[in-house]
Motif scaffolding. Sequence first.
Motif, PDB file in Angstrom:
ATOM      1  N   ASP A 253       0.838  -1.204   0.000  1.00 15.29           N
ATOM      2  CA  ASP A 253       0.000   0.000   0.000  1.00 15.29           C
ATOM      3  C   ASP A 253       0.870   1.250   0.000  1.00 15.29           C
ATOM      4  OD1 ASP A 253      -2.290  -1.501   0.040  1.00 15.29           O
ATOM      5  OD2 ASP A 253      -2.547  -1.415   2.217  1.00 15.29           O
ATOM      6  N   ALA A 254       0.499   2.205  -0.837  1.00 15.19           N
ATOM      7  CA  ALA A 254       1.260   3.450  -0.915  1.00 15.19           C
ATOM      8  C   ALA A 254       0.340   4.582  -1.315  1.00 15.19           C
ATOM      9  CB  ALA A 254       2.398   3.323  -1.923  1.00 15.19           C
ATOM     10  N   ASP A 255       0.554   5.745  -0.706  1.00  8.68           N
ATOM     11  CA  ASP A 255      -0.163   6.959  -1.088  1.00  8.68           C
ATOM     12  C   ASP A 255       0.730   7.882  -1.908  1.00  8.68           C
ATOM     13  OD1 ASP A 255      -2.551   6.299   0.446  1.00  8.68           O
ATOM     14  OD2 ASP A 255      -1.313   6.699   2.224  1.00  8.68           O
ATOM     15  N   MET A 256       2.035   7.679  -1.792  1.00  7.62           N
ATOM     16  CA  MET A 256       2.994   8.433  -2.593  1.00  7.62           C
ATOM     17  C   MET A 256       4.276   7.629  -2.686  1.00  7.62           C
ATOM     18  SD  MET A 256       4.183  11.434   0.078  1.00  7.62           S
ATOM     19  CE  MET A 256       5.342  12.137  -1.095  1.00  7.62           C
ATOM     20  N   VAL A 257       5.059   7.873  -3.736  1.00  5.87           N
ATOM     21  CA  VAL A 257       6.283   7.112  -3.964  1.00  5.87           C
ATOM     22  C   VAL A 257       7.413   8.082  -4.296  1.00  5.87           C
ATOM     23  CG1 VAL A 257       7.441   5.394  -5.411  1.00  5.87           C
ATOM     24  CG2 VAL A 257       5.043   5.083  -4.787  1.00  5.87           C
ATOM     25  N   VAL A 258       8.538   7.892  -3.625  1.00  2.00           N
ATOM     26  CA  VAL A 258       9.753   8.655  -3.913  1.00  2.00           C
ATOM     27  C   VAL A 258      10.795   7.671  -4.435  1.00  2.00           C
ATOM     28  CG1 VAL A 258      11.587  10.091  -2.958  1.00  2.00           C
ATOM     29  CG2 VAL A 258       9.252  10.334  -2.098  1.00  2.00           C
ATOM     30  N   VAL A 259      11.371   7.962  -5.604  1.00  8.62           N
ATOM     31  CA  VAL A 259      12.385   7.097  -6.198  1.00  8.62           C
ATOM     32  C   VAL A 259      13.762   7.692  -5.916  1.00  8.62           C
ATOM     33  CG1 VAL A 259      13.309   6.121  -8.322  1.00  8.62           C
ATOM     34  CG2 VAL A 259      10.833   6.293  -8.003  1.00  8.62           C
ATOM     35  N   SER A 260      14.607   6.924  -5.264  1.00  8.91           N
ATOM     36  CA  SER A 260      15.961   7.374  -4.945  1.00  8.91           C
ATOM     37  C   SER A 260      16.904   6.188  -5.107  1.00  8.91           C
ATOM     38  CB  SER A 260      16.014   7.927  -3.516  1.00  8.91           C
ATOM     39  OG  SER A 260      17.272   8.476  -3.245  1.00  8.91           O
ATOM     40  N   ILE A 261      17.173   5.848  -6.370  1.00 10.25           N
ATOM     41  CA  ILE A 261      17.957   4.650  -6.673  1.00 10.25           C
ATOM     42  C   ILE A 261      19.339   4.991  -7.207  1.00 10.25           C
ATOM     43  CG2 ILE A 261      15.949   3.193  -7.076  1.00 10.25           C
ATOM     44  CD1 ILE A 261      16.307   3.713 -10.075  1.00 10.25           C
ATOM     45  N   GLY A 262      19.739   6.232  -7.057  1.00 10.62           N
ATOM     46  CA  GLY A 262      21.054   6.621  -7.528  1.00 10.62           C
ATOM     47  C   GLY A 262      20.974   7.813  -8.456  1.00 10.62           C
ATOM     48  N   VAL A 263      22.110   8.163  -9.028  1.00  6.89           N
ATOM     49  CA  VAL A 263      22.181   9.326  -9.913  1.00  6.89           C
ATOM     50  C   VAL A 263      22.847   8.936 -11.227  1.00  6.89           C
ATOM     51  CG1 VAL A 263      22.197  11.011  -8.046  1.00  6.89           C
ATOM     52  CG2 VAL A 263      24.363  10.042  -8.834  1.00  6.89           C
ATOM     53  N   ARG A 264      22.598   9.730 -12.253  1.00  4.20           N
ATOM     54  CA  ARG A 264      23.209   9.534 -13.571  1.00  4.20           C
ATOM     55  C   ARG A 264      23.895  10.827 -13.976  1.00  4.20           C
ATOM     56  NH1 ARG A 264      22.103   5.309 -12.066  1.00  4.20           N
ATOM     57  NH2 ARG A 264      20.781   3.679 -12.975  1.00  4.20           N
ATOM     58  N   PRO A 265      25.155  10.766 -14.376  1.00  2.30           N
ATOM     59  CA  PRO A 265      25.866  11.999 -14.746  1.00  2.30           C
ATOM     60  C   PRO A 265      25.176  12.736 -15.883  1.00  2.30           C
ATOM     61  CG  PRO A 265      27.078  10.040 -15.438  1.00  2.30           C
ATOM     62  CD  PRO A 265      25.985   9.563 -14.559  1.00  2.30           C
ATOM     63  N   ARG A 266      25.117  14.048 -15.770  1.00  2.00           N
ATOM     64  CA  ARG A 266      24.475  14.875 -16.789  1.00  2.00           C
ATOM     65  C   ARG A 266      25.502  15.238 -17.860  1.00  2.00           C
ATOM     66  NH1 ARG A 266      20.478  19.482 -15.043  1.00  2.00           N
ATOM     67  NH2 ARG A 266      20.382  19.421 -17.323  1.00  2.00           N
ATOM     68  N   ASP A 267      25.719  14.299 -18.753  1.00  2.00           N
ATOM     69  CA  ASP A 267      26.709  14.485 -19.811  1.00  2.00           C
ATOM     70  C   ASP A 267      26.050  14.743 -21.162  1.00  2.00           C
ATOM     71  OD1 ASP A 267      25.622  12.016 -20.392  1.00  2.00           O
ATOM     72  OD2 ASP A 267      27.421  10.882 -19.878  1.00  2.00           O
ATOM     73  N   GLU A 268      24.782  15.217 -21.161  1.00  2.00           N
ATOM     74  CA  GLU A 268      24.045  15.357 -22.415  1.00  2.00           C
ATOM     75  C   GLU A 268      24.663  16.380 -23.360  1.00  2.00           C
ATOM     76  OE1 GLU A 268      21.635  17.716 -19.264  1.00  2.00           O
ATOM     77  OE2 GLU A 268      22.771  15.846 -19.393  1.00  2.00           O
ATOM     78  N   LEU A 269      25.347  17.398 -22.832  1.00  2.00           N
ATOM     79  CA  LEU A 269      25.997  18.374 -23.717  1.00  2.00           C
ATOM     80  C   LEU A 269      27.102  17.708 -24.523  1.00  2.00           C
ATOM     81  CD1 LEU A 269      26.228  21.461 -21.338  1.00  2.00           C
ATOM     82  CD2 LEU A 269      24.734  21.207 -23.330  1.00  2.00           C
ATOM     83  N   ALA A 270      27.901  16.871 -23.842  1.00  2.00           N
ATOM     84  CA  ALA A 270      28.970  16.159 -24.553  1.00  2.00           C
ATOM     85  C   ALA A 270      28.386  15.156 -25.534  1.00  2.00           C
ATOM     86  CB  ALA A 270      29.883  15.462 -23.547  1.00  2.00           C
ATOM     87  N   ARG A 271      27.305  14.500 -25.155  1.00  2.00           N
ATOM     88  CA  ARG A 271      26.672  13.519 -26.049  1.00  2.00           C
ATOM     89  C   ARG A 271      26.123  14.210 -27.305  1.00  2.00           C
ATOM     90  NH1 ARG A 271      26.156   8.477 -24.032  1.00  2.00           N
ATOM     91  NH2 ARG A 271      26.548   8.248 -21.790  1.00  2.00           N
ATOM     92  N   ALA A 272      25.555  15.397 -27.112  1.00  2.00           N
ATOM     93  CA  ALA A 272      25.027  16.124 -28.264  1.00  2.00           C
ATOM     94  C   ALA A 272      26.135  16.484 -29.245  1.00  2.00           C
ATOM     95  CB  ALA A 272      24.300  17.384 -27.793  1.00  2.00           C
ATOM     96  N   VAL A 273      27.278  16.901 -28.702  1.00  5.45           N
ATOM     97  CA  VAL A 273      28.423  17.209 -29.567  1.00  5.45           C
ATOM     98  C   VAL A 273      28.879  15.952 -30.309  1.00  5.45           C
ATOM     99  CG1 VAL A 273      30.859  17.899 -29.575  1.00  5.45           C
ATOM    100  CG2 VAL A 273      29.192  19.172 -28.189  1.00  5.45           C
ATOM    101  N   ASN A 274      28.961  14.838 -29.593  1.00  6.92           N
ATOM    102  CA  ASN A 274      29.375  13.575 -30.220  1.00  6.92           C
ATOM    103  C   ASN A 274      28.374  13.144 -31.287  1.00  6.92           C
ATOM    104  OD1 ASN A 274      31.617  13.438 -28.602  1.00  6.92           O
ATOM    105  ND2 ASN A 274      30.867  11.818 -27.273  1.00  6.92           N
ATOM    106  N   ASP A 275      27.086  13.267 -30.991  1.00  2.00           N
ATOM    107  CA  ASP A 275      26.058  12.858 -31.967  1.00  2.00           C
ATOM    108  C   ASP A 275      26.151  13.707 -33.233  1.00  2.00           C
ATOM    109  OD1 ASP A 275      25.172  10.981 -30.183  1.00  2.00           O
ATOM    110  OD2 ASP A 275      23.438  12.147 -29.486  1.00  2.00           O
ATOM    111  N   ARG A 276      26.377  14.997 -33.067  1.00  5.01           N
ATOM    112  CA  ARG A 276      26.491  15.869 -34.234  1.00  5.01           C
ATOM    113  C   ARG A 276      27.720  15.499 -35.057  1.00  5.01           C
ATOM    114  NH1 ARG A 276      25.245  20.194 -31.753  1.00  5.01           N
ATOM    115  NH2 ARG A 276      27.336  20.873 -31.209  1.00  5.01           N
TER     116      ARG A 276
END
Length: 904
Positions: A253-276
């Motif tokens: 039973d749950a009335d609300m859920v908080v997800v805290s399973i870790g973090v992921r590095p925010r490297d999307e700027l570098a990925r965008a450069v690589n994709d281009r």
Amino acid sequence: MSTASGSETAPTSDPGGPRRIVVIGGGPAAHRFTEAMAARGLAGSRVTVLTEEAHVPYDRVALSRALTETDVDLTLGGGVWGHDAVTLVTGARAVDLDLDAREVLTADGGRYPYDELVIATGSNAATLPIPGHEHTHVYRTLEDVWSINRQVAELRATLGRDVNAVTIGGGLLGLEAAAGLQALGARPIVIDGGKWLMGTQLDEGAGQAMGRLVAGKGLEVHGGVYPAAVLTGARDGAACVTGVEMADGRIIDADMVVVSIGVRPRDELARAVNDRARAEAAAAAGIGADELGDEDFVPVFRLGARGGIVIDEGCATDVEHVWAVGEVANFGGLCVGLVAPANTMAEIAADRLCGGDATFSGFDTATKLKLSGVDVASFGDAFAKADGALEVVYADPARGVYQKIVVTGDAKTLLGGIFVGDAAPYTSLRPLLGRELPAEPGAYLSAAGGGDAPDTELPDDAILCSCNNVAAGAIRDAVGGCGTCEGNGPVQDLGGLKTCTRAGTQCGSCVPMLKKLLERELVKGGVEVSRAMCEHVALSRAELFEAVRLAGLASYDAIMERFGAGSGCDICKPAIASILASQHSAYPLDAGLGALQDTNDRALANMQKDGTYSVVPRIPGGEITPEKLAVIARVAGKYGLYTKITGALRIDMFGARLEQLPEIWRELVDAGFESGQAYGKALRNVKSCVGSTWCRFGVQDSVAMAIGMELRYRGLRAPHKFKMGVSGCARECAEARGKDVGVIATADGWNLYVGGNGGANPAHAQLLAQDLDDATLLKYVDRYLMYYIRTADRLQRTAHWMADLDGGIDHVRAVVVGDSLGLGEELEAAMARHVESYEDEWAATLADPDRLRRFRSFVNAPDQRDTSLAYVRERGQLRPAEPVPLGATIPVGPRGGVMSGESL
């Protein structure tokens, strides 16, 4: 302060203008980098910091405070944003990099030219790709925790009951979130797919201890199974969470859920450069981007297998003039979400940009925190992966304590450690990582009964504060007068030391050691040192005891109003409860005292490894009639309790559920037993040999003396537990010289010894007086105990108290025997008041229906009993079963929790 908001464009510099440094990110790493540049004079640079949040950079380490205190200010200090050459741009989300033009593009159309770029974008909270995930919260930013706070309040108002708040993830942040939800008044439930909590930092023994402790604090834990879906329904026309479906089919039973399973590095700027770049390379080859093989394409930015921008030892990326620091930076194949390495990287990048050659050697993953009042620490090679590593372990499942020190094969050099339930040694050991220990490893296992960790003089190059990379030598320099602080004078208080060196300003785990080193250096310089109990009480325990006594105060609120500040903490609250109990002999759970006590004191019983409790009736001097033995046998058999005679000449019965305690104690009290107070910081027992009554060597009646002393001092609350022993002759069968108070018979009376204890660092009691008659013996013991209770520090055993006294045993002898302070009659009168007002705590509990309401396993279902406990039979008695494989069936007996058979 130079700040901007929105799409402000940084000015283009001319060839003779300042060097333009742009920082992407507004977290602690970006803040530290900017501070480090300012501290170096900026080296002819202008720094522009772009943060997508609307806030000035704040302390994410303290984010849990904002969950419960929405108006708390977590802004990182230092005053760097007031520098003329520093600009902070809030609400500026970077969306692309133009490496050829050296510009950062933001979502609102802004373009920020740079000469040097520092990427400090940090990380995002990881989410679960399961049905219903869009209805969950994450735990990463101020907006996240404010949103959680609002929903708890809304649900409580709407539902009119406790909110079932599920946290998915049993790591550092997950448990922190669950503890915060509990503080908001929600019912915290933790789901973790690992076999034990905090699997990244703790081994199995520590994880199991952690699980028992957090369960004792009211957190419900479901481990070893992953969630499969977040279930939703409708309420007032809107979608709402109703539960979490587990992979094994269970519904929580749950009335609300908080997800805290870790973090992921925010490297999307570098990925965008690589994709281009990949798309351009593919177009040049006349093929689609997905057809271009990895062997035919060299990315602009190297990325780690699990994300993050790869950096070298100088924090530089593969792209010239681009640096990465903090959680987005991948070094040695790792991205680590801890503040210490982020700060170190920021300092190194600043040093390199100012012409230095500092290098990053790797991640310091040391962790120390307090979750729901439970101490946890892990550092170094905690899992003993080094060749030949030895693990020195102390585990006490009954108390939920686990301590492990990892050393080299010769047991000399410290490699790491884990502490759960009692992390006191961490502060002394952490700076010694990689060094030879000045004492044997076992001496640092404080929970084993050896008291405090050995006092160690840290070498100057030992890192005391890993978050800010501050060495012990820097602390000594500051205390001695470093010449750089305001006034150029020496630092003489903890606040000034933090300002001067930055030690202790982030996670705070080093503060006890920092304070200890500060006090030691001040004493060397002839400066009087403050003995404040904690940040809420400026007095020492001894000073507070005396102040409360003289003021005649009888409640926690009155004491805090007169002598404290704030709401108190887990240091001052139990200490004040003990002081009140010592002075007034009051029932320890009435008048608001219950909330100040730990788990054992609240239950008037010791919690065991499986969440049940032990029952220890008092057996003064170890003397017991056959009739009373029969009562204990009947009770133990009726409730299926494991029974053992202890080393203290008592009988301990294990396995009682919380709601069974009143039933068991009613039978015992009716038969004439009373609480043995095995749970309290009080007299545990008076051990005795058989003495002159039967023994042909006995010269005094040690049994009668032991019984008289136990009945005299029973229930006496003190800074720590204390024990006594009485031997009827010099053969010392009662081991009296290993006790806090030891009495040994002579032909002319009694010899009185004080200040002994066993454990990992045993101390022999010292002779205080000899050849005493009965009355004088008790008079001296009265004075000794009351003087100890008045003047010792919190949780300080008599042996350590005497060692800290100026003059040691000679001082104690002068006070107790010679009455050098003129306190003799006053101390005796205080003891007389205790003896006259003593009331058995369990008898008092049974006589009051309101007090009995504490003893329910399920607050909302008082008649429900816990049927999940599993036992096996061993040597004719039941003991807790070992953890069973996932999916195994656990048979439960008719009384709830009794398991038959010899093994699982």
